[in-house]
Design a protein around this motif. Structure first.
Motif, PDB file in Angstrom:
ATOM      1  N   LYS A  19       0.532  -1.008  -0.214  1.00  0.00           N
ATOM      2  CA  LYS A  19      -0.118  -0.039   0.130  1.00  0.00           C
ATOM      3  C   LYS A  19       0.560   1.441   0.050  1.00  0.00           C
ATOM      4  O   LYS A  19       0.338   2.531  -0.850  1.00  0.00           O
ATOM      5  CB  LYS A  19      -0.975   0.551   0.951  1.00  0.00           C
ATOM      6  N   TYR A  20       1.625   1.140   0.612  1.00  0.00           N
ATOM      7  CA  TYR A  20       2.811   2.615   0.553  1.00  0.00           C
ATOM      8  C   TYR A  20       3.408   2.294  -0.810  1.00  0.00           C
ATOM      9  O   TYR A  20       4.563   3.532  -1.025  1.00  0.00           O
ATOM     10  CB  TYR A  20       3.795   2.220   1.272  1.00  0.00           C
ATOM     11  N   ASP A  21       3.547   1.704  -2.023  1.00  0.00           N
ATOM     12  CA  ASP A  21       4.166   2.109  -3.044  1.00  0.00           C
ATOM     13  C   ASP A  21       4.053   3.536  -3.582  1.00  0.00           C
ATOM     14  O   ASP A  21       4.617   3.965  -4.262  1.00  0.00           O
ATOM     15  CB  ASP A  21       3.891   0.898  -3.789  1.00  0.00           C
ATOM     16  N   THR A  22       3.126   4.083  -3.663  1.00  0.00           N
ATOM     17  CA  THR A  22       2.954   5.116  -4.268  1.00  0.00           C
ATOM     18  C   THR A  22       3.268   6.434  -3.865  1.00  0.00           C
ATOM     19  O   THR A  22       3.660   7.622  -4.106  1.00  0.00           O
ATOM     20  CB  THR A  22       1.661   5.754  -4.735  1.00  0.00           C
ATOM     21  N   THR A  23       3.930   6.360  -2.156  1.00  0.00           N
ATOM     22  CA  THR A  23       4.413   6.862  -1.434  1.00  0.00           C
ATOM     23  C   THR A  23       6.171   6.654  -1.356  1.00  0.00           C
ATOM     24  O   THR A  23       6.664   7.781  -1.143  1.00  0.00           O
ATOM     25  CB  THR A  23       3.015   7.011   0.324  1.00  0.00           C
ATOM     26  N   TYR A  24       6.646   5.412  -0.588  1.00  0.00           N
ATOM     27  CA  TYR A  24       7.629   5.715  -0.785  1.00  0.00           C
ATOM     28  C   TYR A  24       7.879   4.195  -2.289  1.00  0.00           C
ATOM     29  O   TYR A  24       7.184   3.472  -2.349  1.00  0.00           O
ATOM     30  CB  TYR A  24       7.968   4.793   0.435  1.00  0.00           C
ATOM     31  N   PRO A  25       8.617   4.916  -2.958  1.00  0.00           N
ATOM     32  CA  PRO A  25       9.657   4.370  -4.127  1.00  0.00           C
ATOM     33  C   PRO A  25      10.201   2.346  -3.192  1.00  0.00           C
ATOM     34  O   PRO A  25      11.504   3.003  -2.658  1.00  0.00           O
ATOM     35  CB  PRO A  25      10.399   4.610  -4.678  1.00  0.00           C
ATOM     36  N   PRO A  26       9.346   1.209  -4.240  1.00  0.00           N
ATOM     37  CA  PRO A  26      10.554  -0.102  -3.056  1.00  0.00           C
ATOM     38  C   PRO A  26      12.065   0.216  -3.536  1.00  0.00           C
ATOM     39  O   PRO A  26      12.191   0.277  -4.538  1.00  0.00           O
ATOM     40  CB  PRO A  26       9.187  -1.250  -3.843  1.00  0.00           C
ATOM     41  N   LEU A  27      12.377  -0.426  -2.746  1.00  0.00           N
ATOM     42  CA  LEU A  27      14.219  -0.522  -2.820  1.00  0.00           C
ATOM     43  C   LEU A  27      13.895  -1.924  -3.713  1.00  0.00           C
ATOM     44  O   LEU A  27      12.939  -2.029  -4.362  1.00  0.00           O
ATOM     45  CB  LEU A  27      15.087  -1.242  -2.189  1.00  0.00           C
ATOM     46  N   PRO A  28      15.422  -1.850  -4.952  1.00  0.00           N
ATOM     47  CA  PRO A  28      15.307  -3.241  -5.694  1.00  0.00           C
ATOM     48  C   PRO A  28      14.836  -4.315  -5.032  1.00  0.00           C
ATOM     49  O   PRO A  28      15.546  -4.761  -3.799  1.00  0.00           O
ATOM     50  CB  PRO A  28      16.837  -3.028  -6.817  1.00  0.00           C
ATOM     51  N   VAL A  29      14.312  -5.532  -5.616  1.00  0.00           N
ATOM     52  CA  VAL A  29      13.878  -7.026  -4.765  1.00  0.00           C
ATOM     53  C   VAL A  29      14.838  -7.735  -4.851  1.00  0.00           C
ATOM     54  O   VAL A  29      15.760  -7.753  -3.518  1.00  0.00           O
ATOM     55  CB  VAL A  29      13.451  -7.590  -5.419  1.00  0.00           C
ATOM     56  N   GLU A  30      16.766  -7.134  -4.922  1.00  0.00           N
ATOM     57  CA  GLU A  30      17.647  -8.030  -4.960  1.00  0.00           C
ATOM     58  C   GLU A  30      18.595  -7.117  -3.595  1.00  0.00           C
ATOM     59  O   GLU A  30      18.685  -7.760  -2.322  1.00  0.00           O
ATOM     60  CB  GLU A  30      18.812  -7.597  -5.901  1.00  0.00           C
ATOM     61  N   HIS A  51       6.640  -1.901  11.335  1.00  0.00           N
ATOM     62  CA  HIS A  51       7.304  -0.824  10.157  1.00  0.00           C
ATOM     63  C   HIS A  51       8.203  -1.729  10.447  1.00  0.00           C
ATOM     64  O   HIS A  51      10.082  -1.001   9.920  1.00  0.00           O
ATOM     65  CB  HIS A  51       7.896  -0.133  12.148  1.00  0.00           C
ATOM     66  N   PHE A  52       8.741  -2.419  10.935  1.00  0.00           N
ATOM     67  CA  PHE A  52       9.965  -3.394  10.444  1.00  0.00           C
ATOM     68  C   PHE A  52      10.259  -4.071   9.134  1.00  0.00           C
ATOM     69  O   PHE A  52      11.025  -4.127   8.244  1.00  0.00           O
ATOM     70  CB  PHE A  52      10.335  -5.260  11.377  1.00  0.00           C
ATOM     71  N   VAL A  53       8.692  -4.629   8.449  1.00  0.00           N
ATOM     72  CA  VAL A  53       9.409  -4.869   7.010  1.00  0.00           C
ATOM     73  C   VAL A  53       8.796  -3.565   6.207  1.00  0.00           C
ATOM     74  O   VAL A  53       9.403  -3.523   4.585  1.00  0.00           O
ATOM     75  CB  VAL A  53       7.430  -5.469   6.566  1.00  0.00           C
ATOM     76  N   THR A  54       8.010  -2.285   6.194  1.00  0.00           N
ATOM     77  CA  THR A  54       8.157  -1.180   5.705  1.00  0.00           C
ATOM     78  C   THR A  54       9.369  -1.005   5.724  1.00  0.00           C
ATOM     79  O   THR A  54       9.960  -0.278   4.369  1.00  0.00           O
ATOM     80  CB  THR A  54       7.265  -0.578   5.611  1.00  0.00           C
ATOM     81  N   VAL A  97       7.127   2.826   8.454  1.00  0.00           N
ATOM     82  CA  VAL A  97       6.525   3.021   8.562  1.00  0.00           C
ATOM     83  C   VAL A  97       5.010   2.291   8.914  1.00  0.00           C
ATOM     84  O   VAL A  97       5.553   0.794   8.543  1.00  0.00           O
ATOM     85  CB  VAL A  97       5.467   3.982   7.118  1.00  0.00           C
ATOM     86  N   SER A  98       4.036   2.330   9.760  1.00  0.00           N
ATOM     87  CA  SER A  98       3.029   1.690  10.012  1.00  0.00           C
ATOM     88  C   SER A  98       1.335   2.975  10.332  1.00  0.00           C
ATOM     89  O   SER A  98       1.438   3.335  11.433  1.00  0.00           O
ATOM     90  CB  SER A  98       3.001   1.316  11.281  1.00  0.00           C
ATOM     91  N   GLU A  99       0.399   2.335   9.399  1.00  0.00           N
ATOM     92  CA  GLU A  99      -0.735   3.373   9.284  1.00  0.00           C
ATOM     93  C   GLU A  99      -1.360   3.309  10.034  1.00  0.00           C
ATOM     94  O   GLU A  99      -2.290   3.967  11.256  1.00  0.00           O
ATOM     95  CB  GLU A  99      -1.207   2.792   8.083  1.00  0.00           C
TER      96      GLU A  99
END
Length: 167
Positions: free
Chosen positions: A85-96, A121-124, A132-134
């Motif tokens: 859900k945060y992909d539009t706010t925070y760009p995901p890091l490369p999977v590797e 918070h940990f997984v984001t 982050v944690s909504e």
């Protein structure tokens, strides 16, 4: 955001490495990050509270253990969804990079706080480089509203008493 924006099109059976997994527990959501081959990384409170009180354990714990577990074991009888859900706010890091960052803390004890350092918070932090944690933000907002309400009722409750008191 449309409802399906946070779901994988192959929900729920085909998560991809780096996906955030939201597990619906009674009264709260638990979060994990999918690593691949059926495994996730997540944190679990470890303070000395019996495991049958999992929700209470989360509230009162100050330490957690980083675990790599099968998704099916983490989910158990609960339901889950892929929720990036945060992909539009925070760009995901490369999977590797996400996977590499995930490998280091497995088996480690980490500080845990339901409001500022929880499983979401940990997984984001792993996926985005930002914790982050909504869910925690909602809880903090609720606590603030309750405190403000108590203050208002206290003020209103004391104010008439002072007017009635004769000296």
């Amino acid at each position: 955001m449309a409802v399906n924006d946070c779901f994988s099109l192959t929900y729920p059976h085909n998560p991809h490495p780096g996906d955030l997994i939201e597990v619906f527990r009674p009264c709260y959501q638990h979060w994990a990050l999918y690593l691949g081959d059926g495994y996730v990384i997540n944190i679990a409170p470890i303070d000395g509270i019996r495991s049958s009180f999992t929700s209470a354990k989360s509230v009162f714990s100050t330490k957690a253990l980083v675990k790599m577990q099968l998704l099916k074991d983490v989910v158990g009888n609960d339901t889950y969804r892929i929720n990036n859900k945060y992909d539009t706010t925070y760009p995901p890091l490369p999977v590797e990079e996400v996977i590499q960052r995930s490998e280091f803390p497995i088996g480690q004890e980490v500080a845990y706080d339901l409001l500022v350092n929880n499983c979401e918070h940990f997984v984001t932090l792993l996926r985005y480089g930002e914790g982050v944690s909504e869910q925690a933000n909602r809880a903090i907002g609720t606590i603030g509203l309750v405190a403000a309400g108590i203050d208002i009722f206290t003020f209103l409750g004391l104010f008439p008493k002072r007017q009635r008191t004769k000296y």
